[in-house]
Write an enzyme that holds these catalytic residues in place. Structure first.
Site, PDB file in Angstrom:
ATOM      1  N   LEU A 174      20.182  26.758 -39.922  1.00  0.00           N
ATOM      2  CA  LEU A 174      19.592  27.516 -40.642  1.00  0.00           C
ATOM      3  C   LEU A 174      19.381  28.899 -39.623  1.00  0.00           C
ATOM      4  CD1 LEU A 174      16.931  25.555 -42.452  1.00  0.00           C
ATOM      5  CD2 LEU A 174      19.095  26.641 -43.503  1.00  0.00           C
ATOM      6  N   HIS A 175      19.464  30.183 -40.203  1.00  0.00           N
ATOM      7  CA  HIS A 175      19.348  31.235 -39.390  1.00  0.00           C
ATOM      8  C   HIS A 175      18.375  32.401 -40.174  1.00  0.00           C
ATOM      9  CE1 HIS A 175      22.503  32.883 -41.960  1.00  0.00           C
ATOM     10  NE2 HIS A 175      23.439  31.972 -41.342  1.00  0.00           N
TER      11      HIS A 175
ATOM     12  N   HIS B  38      19.490  32.751 -44.005  1.00  0.00           N
ATOM     13  CA  HIS B  38      18.736  31.774 -44.824  1.00  0.00           C
ATOM     14  C   HIS B  38      17.393  31.937 -44.842  1.00  0.00           C
ATOM     15  CE1 HIS B  38      22.297  29.269 -42.849  1.00  0.00           C
ATOM     16  NE2 HIS B  38      22.419  29.386 -44.117  1.00  0.00           N
TER      17      HIS B  38
ATOM     18  N   GLU C  69      24.151  38.050 -50.532  1.00  0.00           N
ATOM     19  CA  GLU C  69      25.255  38.879 -50.869  1.00  0.00           C
ATOM     20  C   GLU C  69      26.249  38.999 -49.842  1.00  0.00           C
ATOM     21  OE1 GLU C  69      23.625  42.746 -51.442  1.00  0.00           O
ATOM     22  OE2 GLU C  69      22.939  42.342 -53.395  1.00  0.00           O
ATOM     23  N   LYS C  70      26.003  38.357 -48.517  1.00  0.00           N
ATOM     24  CA  LYS C  70      27.010  38.244 -47.481  1.00  0.00           C
ATOM     25  C   LYS C  70      28.291  37.354 -48.114  1.00  0.00           C
ATOM     26  CE  LYS C  70      28.375  35.704 -43.443  1.00  0.00           C
ATOM     27  NZ  LYS C  70      28.774  34.622 -44.106  1.00  0.00           N
TER      28      LYS C  70
ATOM     29  N   GLN D 236      31.122  34.518 -53.834  1.00  0.00           N
ATOM     30  CA  GLN D 236      30.338  33.015 -54.260  1.00  0.00           C
ATOM     31  C   GLN D 236      29.378  33.374 -55.086  1.00  0.00           C
ATOM     32  OE1 GLN D 236      29.461  29.823 -51.516  1.00  0.00           O
ATOM     33  NE2 GLN D 236      27.410  31.081 -51.413  1.00  0.00           N
TER      34      GLN D 236
ATOM     35  N   SER E 291      25.519  34.314 -39.413  1.00  0.00           N
ATOM     36  CA  SER E 291      26.374  33.089 -39.805  1.00  0.00           C
ATOM     37  C   SER E 291      26.164  31.976 -39.304  1.00  0.00           C
ATOM     38  CB  SER E 291      27.857  33.666 -40.238  1.00  0.00           C
ATOM     39  OG  SER E 291      28.566  32.675 -40.470  1.00  0.00           O
TER      40      SER E 291
ATOM     41  N   ARG F  42      28.657  30.116 -38.623  1.00  0.00           N
ATOM     42  CA  ARG F  42      29.788  30.023 -37.799  1.00  0.00           C
ATOM     43  C   ARG F  42      29.643  30.839 -36.584  1.00  0.00           C
ATOM     44  NH1 ARG F  42      33.919  27.845 -41.153  1.00  0.00           N
ATOM     45  NH2 ARG F  42      33.539  28.065 -43.226  1.00  0.00           N
TER      46      ARG F  42
HETATM   47  P1  AMP Z   1      25.561  28.708 -45.975  1.00  0.00           P
HETATM   48  O1  AMP Z   1      24.632  27.907 -45.377  1.00  0.00           O
HETATM   49  O2  AMP Z   1      26.399  29.671 -45.064  1.00  0.00           O
HETATM   50  O3  AMP Z   1      26.271  28.070 -47.266  1.00  0.00           O
HETATM   51  O4  AMP Z   1      24.532  29.893 -46.904  1.00  0.00           O
HETATM   52  C1  AMP Z   1      23.478  29.446 -47.717  1.00  0.00           C
HETATM   53  C2  AMP Z   1      23.113  30.708 -48.338  1.00  0.00           C
HETATM   54  O5  AMP Z   1      22.655  31.577 -47.368  1.00  0.00           O
HETATM   55  C3  AMP Z   1      24.080  31.430 -49.213  1.00  0.00           C
HETATM   56  O6  AMP Z   1      23.787  32.095 -50.452  1.00  0.00           O
HETATM   57  C4  AMP Z   1      24.609  32.573 -48.382  1.00  0.00           C
HETATM   58  O7  AMP Z   1      25.057  33.664 -49.006  1.00  0.00           O
HETATM   59  C5  AMP Z   1      23.239  33.075 -47.476  1.00  0.00           C
HETATM   60  N1  AMP Z   1      23.457  33.765 -46.267  1.00  0.00           N
HETATM   61  C6  AMP Z   1      24.389  33.226 -45.236  1.00  0.00           C
HETATM   62  N2  AMP Z   1      24.154  34.142 -44.488  1.00  0.00           N
HETATM   63  C7  AMP Z   1      23.651  35.221 -44.890  1.00  0.00           C
HETATM   64  C8  AMP Z   1      23.010  36.321 -44.240  1.00  0.00           C
HETATM   65  N3  AMP Z   1      23.504  36.842 -42.947  1.00  0.00           N
HETATM   66  N4  AMP Z   1      22.257  37.321 -44.976  1.00  0.00           N
HETATM   67  C9  AMP Z   1      21.855  36.782 -46.346  1.00  0.00           C
HETATM   68  N5  AMP Z   1      22.031  35.851 -46.864  1.00  0.00           N
HETATM   69  C10 AMP Z   1      22.830  34.727 -46.086  1.00  0.00           C
END
Ligand code: AMP
Length: 251
Positions: free
Chosen positions: A31-32, A35, A146-147, A151, A183, A185
């Site tokens: 988580l960052h 999230h 929206e990143k 999706q 991210s 990643r």
């Molecule tokens: P993930 O854990 O990467 O699958 O992301 C979980 C949710 O967080 C998804 O809806 C992503 O689009 C959102 N998310 C990931 N990175 C960001 C970001 N930098 N800004 C806003 N939402 C994000």
């Protein structure tokens, strides 16, 4: 914060909250602040917030990518506790995929473009897991960044197509000071690549054509998967070292 790993138990627990509005934030953990912005929005707009953490194997077309995806549940729990999240759902793969992935959600058009053209089966895995999670949590609202704009659009389309009772809410991309979208990643980038990575959003936001952006990124040492403007948004995916980065900006 109560933690559940069994889908049946999670569903049963939340079935007692019918008179209260549930907000849901699905994630893959590590988580960052991106999230956290979704989680805060959910807490502000709902009575109860459920966060899920599940690194969904079916959406990874590359097993190596799945293996090295960052994973630190204890650290994530420490981030969630002070935010006053009500429930963490961290399901076990075999219980979530009780059908062994025999049943799937398929979108036939937009899911084949952009990231879908490069990552076979990716959105099939995403839509299937989100359908499962939404059916377990049964939220009034679910939050997506929206990143991952493609999706978000595909999930919104799925919910409309299947007449589901949930509002899909988009949330703006949170960026580092140098413009790189947060991210999980990013943790995998080498120090040098992390510095270079800021060029990616900078060029996406520039006034140059998709073709020019593509060749400039290549000159800087990025491997370009695609740079494409669609419906007023410029989408991009690049690989730096072995790390795949995606982003998109409004044009
Ligand atoms: P993930 O854990 O990467 O699958 O992301 C979980 C949710 O967080 C998804 O809806 C992503 O689009 C959102 N998310 C990931 N990175 C960001 C970001 N930098 N800004 C806003 N939402 C994000």
């Amino acid at each position: 914060m109560k933690i559940f790993s069994n889908p049946g138990e999670m569903k049963h627990e939340l079935s007692h909250c019918k008179d209260r509005e549930i907000g849901f934030v699905p994630t893959m953990g590590a988580l960052h602040k991106g999230h956290i912005s979704l989680i805060k929005k959910s807490i502000a707009e709902n009575d109860i917030t459920v966060v899920s953490i599940f690194v969904n194997a079916t959406q990874f077309n590359d097993p190596e990518d799945f293996k090295k995806y960052p994973n630190n549940l204890d650290n994530d729990i420490n981030i969630l506790e002070p935010l006053n999240v009500n429930y963490l759902f961290a399901p076990e793969h075999n219980l979530l995929y009780n059908d062994n992935y025999l049943y799937r959600i398929i979108e036939t058009t937009f899911s084949k473009e952009l990231c879908g053209a490069q990552r076979e089966g990716h959105f099939e895995g995403v839509l299937t897991v989100v359908m499962k999670l939404l059916n377990i949590v049964n939220p009034r609202r679910a939050y997506f960044g929206e990143k991952d704009f493609q999706q978000y659009k595909l999930i919104k389309g799925m919910v409309e197509a299947f007449h589901m009772n949930v509002e899909i809410i988009p949330s703006p991309t949170i960026r580092e000071n140098d413009g790189l979208a947060l991210s999980s990643r990013n943790l995998l980038l080498s120090g040098e690549d992390r510095k270079k990575a800021a060029k990616f959003p900078e060029l996406l936001m520039s006034g140059q054509s998709d073709k020019e952006v593509n060749s400039q990124l290549e000159e800087e040492g990025f491997k370009v998967n695609y740079i494409k403007t669609l419906n007023g948004r410029r989408f991009g995916a690049v690989t730096l070292g072995k790390v795949r980065l995606i982003d998109n900006v409004k044009k």
